[in-house]
Design an enzyme around this catalytic site. Structure first.
Site, PDB file in Angstrom:
ATOM      1  N   GLU A 109       0.861  -1.182   0.000  1.00 44.32           N
ATOM      2  CA  GLU A 109       0.000   0.000   0.000  1.00 44.32           C
ATOM      3  C   GLU A 109       0.901   1.237   0.000  1.00 44.32           C
ATOM      4  O   GLU A 109       1.348   1.692   1.033  1.00 44.32           O
ATOM      5  CB  GLU A 109      -0.897  -0.022   1.241  1.00 44.32           C
ATOM      6  CG  GLU A 109      -1.945   1.084   1.272  1.00 44.32           C
ATOM      7  CD  GLU A 109      -2.711   1.124   2.587  1.00 44.32           C
ATOM      8  OE1 GLU A 109      -3.622   1.967   2.691  1.00 44.32           O
ATOM      9  OE2 GLU A 109      -2.401   0.339   3.506  1.00 44.32           O
ATOM     10  N   ALA A 132      -2.159   8.187   7.089  1.00 43.92           N
ATOM     11  CA  ALA A 132      -1.091   7.947   8.061  1.00 43.92           C
ATOM     12  C   ALA A 132       0.237   7.595   7.403  1.00 43.92           C
ATOM     13  O   ALA A 132       1.200   7.274   8.097  1.00 43.92           O
ATOM     14  CB  ALA A 132      -1.514   6.821   8.999  1.00 43.92           C
ATOM     15  N   HIS A 147      -5.775   6.041  -1.577  1.00 38.97           N
ATOM     16  CA  HIS A 147      -4.962   7.186  -1.142  1.00 38.97           C
ATOM     17  C   HIS A 147      -4.777   8.112  -2.340  1.00 38.97           C
ATOM     18  O   HIS A 147      -3.671   8.372  -2.794  1.00 38.97           O
ATOM     19  CB  HIS A 147      -3.624   6.716  -0.567  1.00 38.97           C
ATOM     20  CG  HIS A 147      -3.769   6.085   0.780  1.00 38.97           C
ATOM     21  ND1 HIS A 147      -3.828   6.818   1.943  1.00 38.97           N
ATOM     22  CD2 HIS A 147      -3.898   4.784   1.151  1.00 38.97           C
ATOM     23  CE1 HIS A 147      -3.965   5.985   2.979  1.00 38.97           C
ATOM     24  NE2 HIS A 147      -4.029   4.752   2.520  1.00 38.97           N
ATOM     25  N   ASP A 150      -7.667  -3.873   7.961  1.00 38.92           N
ATOM     26  CA  ASP A 150      -6.687  -2.785   7.969  1.00 38.92           C
ATOM     27  C   ASP A 150      -6.067  -2.686   9.358  1.00 38.92           C
ATOM     28  O   ASP A 150      -5.742  -1.601   9.845  1.00 38.92           O
ATOM     29  CB  ASP A 150      -7.323  -1.453   7.549  1.00 38.92           C
ATOM     30  CG  ASP A 150      -6.276  -0.406   7.154  1.00 38.92           C
ATOM     31  OD1 ASP A 150      -5.134  -0.789   6.854  1.00 38.92           O
ATOM     32  OD2 ASP A 150      -6.596   0.795   7.157  1.00 38.92           O
ATOM     33  N   GLY A 162      -5.451   3.106  10.355  1.00 38.52           N
ATOM     34  CA  GLY A 162      -5.732   1.685  10.444  1.00 38.52           C
ATOM     35  C   GLY A 162      -6.616   1.399  11.644  1.00 38.52           C
ATOM     36  O   GLY A 162      -6.973   2.289  12.416  1.00 38.52           O
TER      37      GLY A 162
END
Length: 406
Positions: free
Chosen positions: A143, A154, A211, A294, A330
Protein backbone atom coordinates in the site's frame (compact mmCIF):
# COMPACT_ATOMS: atom_id res chain seq x y z
CA UNK A 1 -11.99 -44.86 3.34
CA UNK A 2 -13.09 -46.28 -0.02
CA UNK A 3 -13.75 -49.99 0.20
CA UNK A 4 -12.32 -50.53 -3.30
CA UNK A 5 -9.41 -48.05 -2.78
CA UNK A 6 -9.96 -46.88 -6.35
CA UNK A 7 -9.18 -43.25 -5.70
CA UNK A 8 -7.37 -42.80 -2.40
CA UNK A 9 -6.90 -44.53 0.90
CA UNK A 10 -6.57 -41.20 2.71
CA UNK A 11 -8.98 -40.84 5.65
CA UNK A 12 -12.31 -39.13 5.10
CA UNK A 13 -13.82 -36.68 7.62
CA UNK A 14 -17.56 -36.03 7.78
CA UNK A 15 -18.79 -32.86 9.48
CA UNK A 16 -22.31 -33.47 10.80
CA UNK A 17 -25.03 -31.47 12.57
CA UNK A 18 -24.15 -28.27 10.74
CA UNK A 19 -25.40 -25.67 8.29
CA UNK A 20 -22.97 -25.09 5.46
CA UNK A 21 -22.67 -21.99 3.27
CA UNK A 22 -22.98 -23.17 -0.31
CA UNK A 23 -24.36 -21.40 -3.38
CA UNK A 24 -25.10 -18.28 -1.32
CA UNK A 25 -27.36 -20.16 1.11
CA UNK A 26 -26.98 -21.84 4.48
CA UNK A 27 -27.96 -25.47 3.88
CA UNK A 28 -28.47 -28.31 6.34
CA UNK A 29 -25.99 -30.74 4.86
CA UNK A 30 -22.99 -32.71 5.98
CA UNK A 31 -19.57 -31.65 4.73
CA UNK A 32 -17.08 -34.29 3.55
CA UNK A 33 -13.31 -33.73 3.42
CA UNK A 34 -10.37 -35.79 2.17
CA UNK A 35 -6.75 -34.78 1.62
CA UNK A 36 -7.50 -31.20 2.53
CA UNK A 37 -10.26 -30.75 -0.05
CA UNK A 38 -14.05 -30.82 -0.04
CA UNK A 39 -15.55 -34.00 -1.43
CA UNK A 40 -18.66 -34.58 -3.51
CA UNK A 41 -20.52 -37.15 -1.37
CA UNK A 42 -22.46 -38.56 -4.33
CA UNK A 43 -19.25 -39.53 -6.10
CA UNK A 44 -17.89 -40.88 -2.83
CA UNK A 45 -20.93 -43.07 -2.20
CA UNK A 46 -21.79 -44.27 -5.68
CA UNK A 47 -18.47 -44.28 -7.54
CA UNK A 48 -16.18 -45.32 -4.71
CA UNK A 49 -18.55 -47.00 -2.27
CA UNK A 50 -16.75 -44.94 0.37
CA UNK A 51 -17.61 -43.87 3.88
CA UNK A 52 -16.30 -41.62 6.64
CA UNK A 53 -13.37 -42.62 8.83
CA UNK A 54 -14.20 -39.96 11.41
CA UNK A 55 -17.10 -37.67 12.19
CA UNK A 56 -17.00 -34.17 13.64
CA UNK A 57 -20.20 -33.17 15.46
CA UNK A 58 -20.57 -29.44 14.82
CA UNK A 59 -23.36 -29.10 17.41
CA UNK A 60 -25.49 -26.91 15.15
CA UNK A 61 -22.68 -24.60 14.03
CA UNK A 62 -22.55 -22.68 10.79
CA UNK A 63 -19.67 -23.79 8.56
CA UNK A 64 -18.37 -21.05 6.27
CA UNK A 65 -15.26 -20.80 4.12
CA UNK A 66 -12.29 -19.51 6.10
CA UNK A 67 -11.97 -15.74 6.19
CA UNK A 68 -9.42 -14.01 3.93
CA UNK A 69 -7.94 -10.65 4.98
CA UNK A 70 -6.34 -8.80 2.06
CA UNK A 71 -5.30 -5.76 4.12
CA UNK A 72 -3.67 -6.29 7.50
CA UNK A 73 -0.65 -4.27 8.58
CA UNK A 74 0.20 -6.34 11.64
CA UNK A 75 -1.21 -6.98 15.07
CA UNK A 76 -0.45 -8.30 18.54
CA UNK A 77 2.63 -6.09 18.77
CA UNK A 78 3.96 -6.94 15.30
CA UNK A 79 4.34 -4.32 12.54
CA UNK A 80 4.92 -5.89 9.12
CA UNK A 81 6.48 -2.63 7.84
CA UNK A 82 9.32 -2.71 10.36
CA UNK A 83 12.53 -4.02 8.77
CA UNK A 84 13.66 -7.23 10.40
CA UNK A 85 16.35 -9.82 9.80
CA UNK A 86 13.64 -12.44 10.07
CA UNK A 87 10.30 -11.01 8.95
CA UNK A 88 8.83 -14.50 9.01
CA UNK A 89 8.91 -14.53 12.81
CA UNK A 90 6.48 -11.60 13.08
CA UNK A 91 4.28 -12.73 10.20
CA UNK A 92 4.09 -16.25 11.63
CA UNK A 93 3.14 -14.90 15.06
CA UNK A 94 0.25 -12.89 13.62
CA UNK A 95 -0.73 -15.80 11.35
CA UNK A 96 -1.12 -18.01 14.41
CA UNK A 97 -3.09 -15.44 16.42
CA UNK A 98 -5.63 -14.63 13.70
CA UNK A 99 -6.76 -18.25 13.52
CA UNK A 100 -8.98 -17.58 16.54
CA UNK A 101 -10.73 -14.89 14.49
CA UNK A 102 -11.55 -17.28 11.64
CA UNK A 103 -8.86 -16.04 9.25
CA UNK A 104 -7.28 -18.89 7.27
CA UNK A 105 -5.27 -16.83 4.77
CA UNK A 106 -4.14 -13.23 4.47
CA UNK A 107 -2.03 -10.65 2.65
CA UNK A 108 0.55 -9.07 4.98
CA UNK A 109 0.38 -5.36 4.15
CA UNK A 110 3.28 -2.91 4.04
CA UNK A 111 2.49 0.79 4.26
CA UNK A 112 4.61 3.45 2.53
CA UNK A 113 8.22 2.82 3.48
CA UNK A 114 11.73 3.64 2.19
CA UNK A 115 13.07 1.28 -0.50
CA UNK A 116 15.43 -0.31 2.03
CA UNK A 117 12.46 -1.74 3.94
CA UNK A 118 10.93 -3.38 0.84
CA UNK A 119 14.34 -4.70 -0.25
CA UNK A 120 14.85 -6.28 3.17
CA UNK A 121 11.37 -7.63 3.92
CA UNK A 122 9.93 -8.77 0.58
CA UNK A 123 12.52 -11.44 -0.33
CA UNK A 124 12.14 -13.12 3.06
CA UNK A 125 8.47 -14.14 2.87
CA UNK A 126 7.08 -16.63 0.36
CA UNK A 127 3.49 -17.48 -0.49
CA UNK A 128 2.61 -20.57 1.53
CA UNK A 129 -0.36 -22.60 2.71
CA UNK A 130 -1.70 -22.38 6.21
CA UNK A 131 -1.82 -25.11 8.81
CA UNK A 132 -1.46 -25.64 12.55
CA UNK A 133 1.36 -23.08 12.44
CA UNK A 134 -1.03 -20.34 11.31
CA UNK A 135 -3.03 -18.80 8.46
CA UNK A 136 -1.60 -19.06 4.96
CA UNK A 137 0.15 -16.17 3.22
CA UNK A 138 -1.35 -15.28 -0.18
CA UNK A 139 1.27 -12.64 -0.99
CA UNK A 140 2.05 -9.11 0.15
CA UNK A 141 -0.25 -6.11 -0.22
CA UNK A 142 1.99 -3.10 -0.92
CA UNK A 143 0.00 0.00 0.00
CA UNK A 144 2.13 2.86 -1.34
CA UNK A 145 4.44 4.64 -1.85
CA UNK A 146 2.90 5.61 -5.23
CA UNK A 147 0.02 7.53 -3.67
CA UNK A 148 -1.29 11.10 -3.32
CA UNK A 149 0.39 13.49 -0.91
CA UNK A 150 -2.99 15.13 -0.31
CA UNK A 151 -4.59 11.83 0.71
CA UNK A 152 -1.61 10.17 2.36
CA UNK A 153 -3.51 9.55 5.60
CA UNK A 154 -1.09 7.95 8.06
CA UNK A 155 1.56 7.32 5.38
CA UNK A 156 4.82 9.29 5.90
CA UNK A 157 5.10 12.06 3.30
CA UNK A 158 8.88 11.87 3.00
CA UNK A 159 8.75 8.38 1.47
CA UNK A 160 6.02 8.97 -1.14
CA UNK A 161 7.15 8.43 -4.74
CA UNK A 162 6.06 9.43 -8.23
CA UNK A 163 6.24 7.32 -11.38
CA UNK A 164 8.95 9.21 -13.21
CA UNK A 165 10.02 6.78 -15.90
CA UNK A 166 6.56 5.88 -17.14
CA UNK A 167 7.03 2.16 -16.75
CA UNK A 168 7.42 -0.54 -14.17
CA UNK A 169 11.06 0.52 -13.63
CA UNK A 170 10.10 2.91 -10.83
CA UNK A 171 8.15 0.14 -9.12
CA UNK A 172 11.04 -2.30 -9.36
CA UNK A 173 13.49 0.33 -8.11
CA UNK A 174 11.43 0.89 -4.97
CA UNK A 175 10.22 -2.66 -4.24
CA UNK A 176 13.23 -4.59 -5.55
CA UNK A 177 11.06 -7.57 -6.45
CA UNK A 178 7.45 -8.36 -7.34
CA UNK A 179 7.73 -12.02 -6.40
CA UNK A 180 5.21 -12.98 -3.73
CA UNK A 181 3.31 -9.70 -4.20
CA UNK A 182 -0.48 -10.10 -4.48
CA UNK A 183 -1.81 -6.52 -4.35
CA UNK A 184 -0.41 -3.03 -5.03
CA UNK A 185 -2.33 0.10 -4.01
CA UNK A 186 -1.58 3.23 -6.04
CA UNK A 187 -3.17 6.56 -6.97
CA UNK A 188 -4.37 6.46 -10.61
CA UNK A 189 -4.04 10.23 -11.12
CA UNK A 190 -0.23 9.99 -10.89
CA UNK A 191 1.48 10.65 -14.23
CA UNK A 192 2.44 7.41 -16.03
CA UNK A 193 0.31 5.28 -13.69
CA UNK A 194 -1.73 3.57 -16.40
CA UNK A 195 1.23 1.76 -17.94
CA UNK A 196 2.17 0.55 -14.45
CA UNK A 197 -1.41 -0.65 -13.86
CA UNK A 198 -1.21 -2.62 -17.10
CA UNK A 199 2.21 -4.10 -16.32
CA UNK A 200 1.23 -5.18 -12.81
CA UNK A 201 -2.08 -6.65 -13.96
CA UNK A 202 -0.33 -8.65 -16.66
CA UNK A 203 1.88 -10.15 -13.96
CA UNK A 204 -1.22 -11.36 -12.12
CA UNK A 205 -0.95 -8.72 -9.40
CA UNK A 206 -4.20 -7.14 -8.21
CA UNK A 207 -4.04 -3.36 -8.67
CA UNK A 208 -6.02 -1.35 -6.15
CA UNK A 209 -6.90 2.34 -6.28
CA UNK A 210 -6.52 4.31 -3.08
CA UNK A 211 -4.96 7.19 -1.14
CA UNK A 212 -5.95 9.24 -4.15
CA UNK A 213 -7.60 12.44 -5.40
CA UNK A 214 -8.57 10.80 -8.71
CA UNK A 215 -11.75 11.83 -10.47
CA UNK A 216 -14.12 9.22 -11.86
CA UNK A 217 -12.72 9.24 -15.40
CA UNK A 218 -9.18 8.64 -14.09
CA UNK A 219 -10.44 5.78 -11.95
CA UNK A 220 -12.38 4.29 -14.88
CA UNK A 221 -9.30 4.49 -17.09
CA UNK A 222 -7.31 2.59 -14.47
CA UNK A 223 -9.99 -0.12 -14.36
CA UNK A 224 -9.89 -0.36 -18.15
CA UNK A 225 -6.14 -0.93 -17.85
CA UNK A 226 -6.65 -3.74 -15.32
CA UNK A 227 -7.26 -2.29 -11.86
CA UNK A 228 -9.91 -4.26 -9.96
CA UNK A 229 -9.97 -3.10 -6.33
CA UNK A 230 -10.54 0.03 -4.25
CA UNK A 231 -8.54 0.33 -1.03
CA UNK A 232 -10.73 1.05 2.04
CA UNK A 233 -13.61 2.75 0.24
CA UNK A 234 -14.44 6.31 1.37
CA UNK A 235 -11.21 6.60 3.35
CA UNK A 236 -8.25 8.55 1.88
CA UNK A 237 -10.07 9.56 -1.31
CA UNK A 238 -12.19 12.46 -2.53
CA UNK A 239 -15.66 12.39 -0.96
CA UNK A 240 -18.59 11.54 -3.21
CA UNK A 241 -19.82 14.56 -5.20
CA UNK A 242 -22.82 14.37 -7.49
CA UNK A 243 -21.02 16.05 -10.44
CA UNK A 244 -17.90 13.93 -10.11
CA UNK A 245 -18.24 11.02 -7.70
CA UNK A 246 -14.51 10.20 -7.87
CA UNK A 247 -13.30 6.68 -7.13
CA UNK A 248 -16.54 5.98 -5.22
CA UNK A 249 -18.37 6.27 -8.55
CA UNK A 250 -16.79 3.02 -9.73
CA UNK A 251 -19.42 1.14 -7.72
CA UNK A 252 -22.08 2.06 -10.30
CA UNK A 253 -19.92 2.99 -13.31
CA UNK A 254 -21.05 1.88 -16.77
CA UNK A 255 -17.46 2.04 -18.02
CA UNK A 256 -16.29 -1.15 -16.34
CA UNK A 257 -15.45 -3.64 -19.14
CA UNK A 258 -17.88 -6.49 -19.74
CA UNK A 259 -17.16 -9.54 -17.62
CA UNK A 260 -15.15 -7.54 -15.09
CA UNK A 261 -16.10 -6.59 -11.55
CA UNK A 262 -14.67 -3.87 -9.35
CA UNK A 263 -14.28 -4.90 -5.72
CA UNK A 264 -13.88 -2.52 -2.81
CA UNK A 265 -12.41 -2.90 0.65
CA UNK A 266 -14.56 -1.90 3.61
CA UNK A 267 -13.27 -1.38 7.15
CA UNK A 268 -16.43 -2.28 9.05
CA UNK A 269 -15.09 -1.40 12.49
CA UNK A 270 -17.72 1.20 13.38
CA UNK A 271 -15.11 3.97 13.19
CA UNK A 272 -13.72 4.28 9.66
CA UNK A 273 -17.06 4.27 7.89
CA UNK A 274 -20.41 5.62 9.08
CA UNK A 275 -23.10 2.92 8.97
CA UNK A 276 -25.15 4.95 6.47
CA UNK A 277 -22.16 5.14 4.10
CA UNK A 278 -21.57 1.42 4.51
CA UNK A 279 -25.21 0.75 3.63
CA UNK A 280 -25.03 3.00 0.53
CA UNK A 281 -22.01 1.07 -0.73
CA UNK A 282 -23.45 -2.35 0.01
CA UNK A 283 -26.85 -1.66 -1.52
CA UNK A 284 -25.38 -0.17 -4.67
CA UNK A 285 -22.81 -2.94 -5.27
CA UNK A 286 -23.22 -5.89 -2.86
CA UNK A 287 -21.19 -8.40 -4.87
CA UNK A 288 -18.07 -6.24 -4.74
CA UNK A 289 -17.82 -5.65 -1.00
CA UNK A 290 -14.67 -7.11 0.59
CA UNK A 291 -14.32 -6.84 4.35
CA UNK A 292 -10.79 -5.88 5.45
CA UNK A 293 -9.48 -5.23 8.93
CA UNK A 294 -6.69 -2.78 7.97
CA UNK A 295 -5.45 -3.87 11.39
CA UNK A 296 -2.28 -2.37 12.83
CA UNK A 297 0.28 -3.39 15.42
CA UNK A 298 -2.07 -2.56 18.27
CA UNK A 299 -4.78 -5.07 17.33
CA UNK A 300 -4.99 -7.24 20.43
CA UNK A 301 -2.94 -4.81 22.55
CA UNK A 302 -3.97 -2.33 25.27
CA UNK A 303 -4.31 1.44 24.73
CA UNK A 304 -1.06 3.40 24.38
CA UNK A 305 1.59 4.20 21.77
CA UNK A 306 2.67 1.73 19.08
CA UNK A 307 4.31 1.85 15.65
CA UNK A 308 2.95 1.62 12.10
CA UNK A 309 5.80 1.62 9.61
CA UNK A 310 7.67 4.87 10.15
CA UNK A 311 4.94 6.48 12.28
CA UNK A 312 3.99 6.45 15.97
CA UNK A 313 0.36 5.49 16.55
CA UNK A 314 -1.74 6.21 19.62
CA UNK A 315 -4.64 3.95 20.66
CA UNK A 316 -7.54 5.66 22.41
CA UNK A 317 -10.39 3.27 23.03
CA UNK A 318 -11.23 1.71 19.65
CA UNK A 319 -9.55 4.54 17.71
CA UNK A 320 -6.01 4.42 16.31
CA UNK A 321 -4.53 7.85 15.49
CA UNK A 322 -1.21 9.14 14.24
CA UNK A 323 0.20 10.33 17.58
CA UNK A 324 -0.63 13.96 18.29
CA UNK A 325 -3.23 14.20 15.49
CA UNK A 326 -6.79 13.16 14.70
CA UNK A 327 -5.72 11.22 11.57
CA UNK A 328 -6.99 7.63 11.64
CA UNK A 329 -4.26 5.09 10.96
CA UNK A 330 -5.73 1.69 10.44
CA UNK A 331 -7.93 -0.22 12.85
CA UNK A 332 -7.62 -2.52 15.82
CA UNK A 333 -10.60 -4.62 14.73
CA UNK A 334 -10.44 -8.35 14.07
CA UNK A 335 -12.10 -9.95 11.05
CA UNK A 336 -14.84 -11.66 13.03
CA UNK A 337 -15.68 -8.30 14.67
CA UNK A 338 -15.96 -6.76 11.19
CA UNK A 339 -18.26 -9.55 9.99
CA UNK A 340 -20.58 -9.10 12.97
CA UNK A 341 -20.59 -5.29 12.71
CA UNK A 342 -21.23 -5.40 8.95
CA UNK A 343 -24.23 -7.67 9.39
CA UNK A 344 -25.59 -5.59 12.26
CA UNK A 345 -25.45 -2.17 10.60
CA UNK A 346 -26.09 -3.14 6.97
CA UNK A 347 -29.08 -5.36 7.58
CA UNK A 348 -27.58 -7.92 5.21
CA UNK A 349 -28.10 -11.65 5.53
CA UNK A 350 -25.76 -13.95 7.41
CA UNK A 351 -24.72 -15.39 4.06
CA UNK A 352 -23.81 -11.97 2.64
CA UNK A 353 -21.77 -11.07 5.70
CA UNK A 354 -19.80 -14.31 5.54
CA UNK A 355 -19.20 -14.10 1.79
CA UNK A 356 -17.83 -10.55 2.14
CA UNK A 357 -15.01 -12.06 4.22
CA UNK A 358 -14.46 -15.20 2.14
CA UNK A 359 -15.93 -15.52 -1.36
CA UNK A 360 -15.38 -11.92 -2.45
CA UNK A 361 -11.70 -11.64 -1.45
CA UNK A 362 -11.04 -15.02 -3.08
CA UNK A 363 -12.67 -13.81 -6.30
CA UNK A 364 -10.71 -10.57 -6.12
CA UNK A 365 -7.39 -12.43 -5.94
CA UNK A 366 -8.32 -14.94 -8.64
CA UNK A 367 -8.49 -17.82 -6.14
CA UNK A 368 -12.15 -18.71 -6.60
CA UNK A 369 -11.40 -22.32 -7.55
CA UNK A 370 -9.32 -22.96 -4.43
CA UNK A 371 -10.66 -20.73 -1.67
CA UNK A 372 -13.64 -18.69 -0.55
CA UNK A 373 -16.31 -21.34 -1.09
CA UNK A 374 -17.32 -24.82 0.01
CA UNK A 375 -17.63 -26.07 -3.56
CA UNK A 376 -16.48 -29.62 -4.29
CA UNK A 377 -12.73 -29.66 -4.88
CA UNK A 378 -12.08 -26.45 -2.95
CA UNK A 379 -9.58 -26.24 -0.11
CA UNK A 380 -11.20 -27.30 3.16
CA UNK A 381 -10.38 -24.02 4.92
CA UNK A 382 -13.33 -23.64 7.27
CA UNK A 383 -14.62 -21.50 10.09
CA UNK A 384 -17.29 -22.82 12.47
CA UNK A 385 -19.51 -20.12 13.99
CA UNK A 386 -22.49 -19.84 16.29
CA UNK A 387 -25.64 -18.00 15.28
CA UNK A 388 -24.24 -14.70 16.57
CA UNK A 389 -21.23 -15.23 14.26
CA UNK A 390 -18.75 -15.84 17.05
CA UNK A 391 -15.96 -18.17 15.99
CA UNK A 392 -16.09 -21.63 17.54
CA UNK A 393 -13.33 -23.36 15.59
CA UNK A 394 -11.06 -22.90 12.58
CA UNK A 395 -9.87 -25.57 10.15
CA UNK A 396 -7.22 -25.41 7.43
CA UNK A 397 -7.09 -28.17 4.81
CA UNK A 398 -9.63 -30.07 6.88
CA UNK A 399 -7.43 -30.04 9.99
CA UNK A 400 -8.50 -28.31 13.19
CA UNK A 401 -6.07 -25.47 13.92
CA UNK A 402 -7.97 -23.59 16.64
CA UNK A 403 -10.97 -24.25 18.87
CA UNK A 404 -12.57 -22.03 21.47
CA UNK A 405 -12.09 -23.35 24.97
CA UNK A 406 -15.31 -24.84 26.40
Amino acid sequence: MPTNKSVSDAPITQFINCRILREHQLQREDLWVREGRILDPEKLFFDELGYADQQVDCEGSIIAPGFIDVQINGGFGVDFSQPSDDANVGISFVAKKILEHGVTSFCPTLVTSPPSVYHKVLPQVKVHNGGPHGAGVLGFHLEGPFISLEKKGAHPAQFLRTLRSGGVEDVMEVYGTLDNVAVVTLAPELANSQSVVTALSQRGITVSLGHSVANLSQAEEAVQHGASFITHLFNAMLPFHHRDPGIVGLLTSDQVPDGRRVYYGMIADGIHTNPAALRIAHRSHPSGLVLVTDAITAMGLPPGRHTLGQQVIEIQGLHAYVAGTTTLSGSIATMDMCVRHFKQVSGCSVEEALEAASLHPAELLGLRRQKGSLDYGSDADLVLLDDALNVRATYISGEEVWRKAP
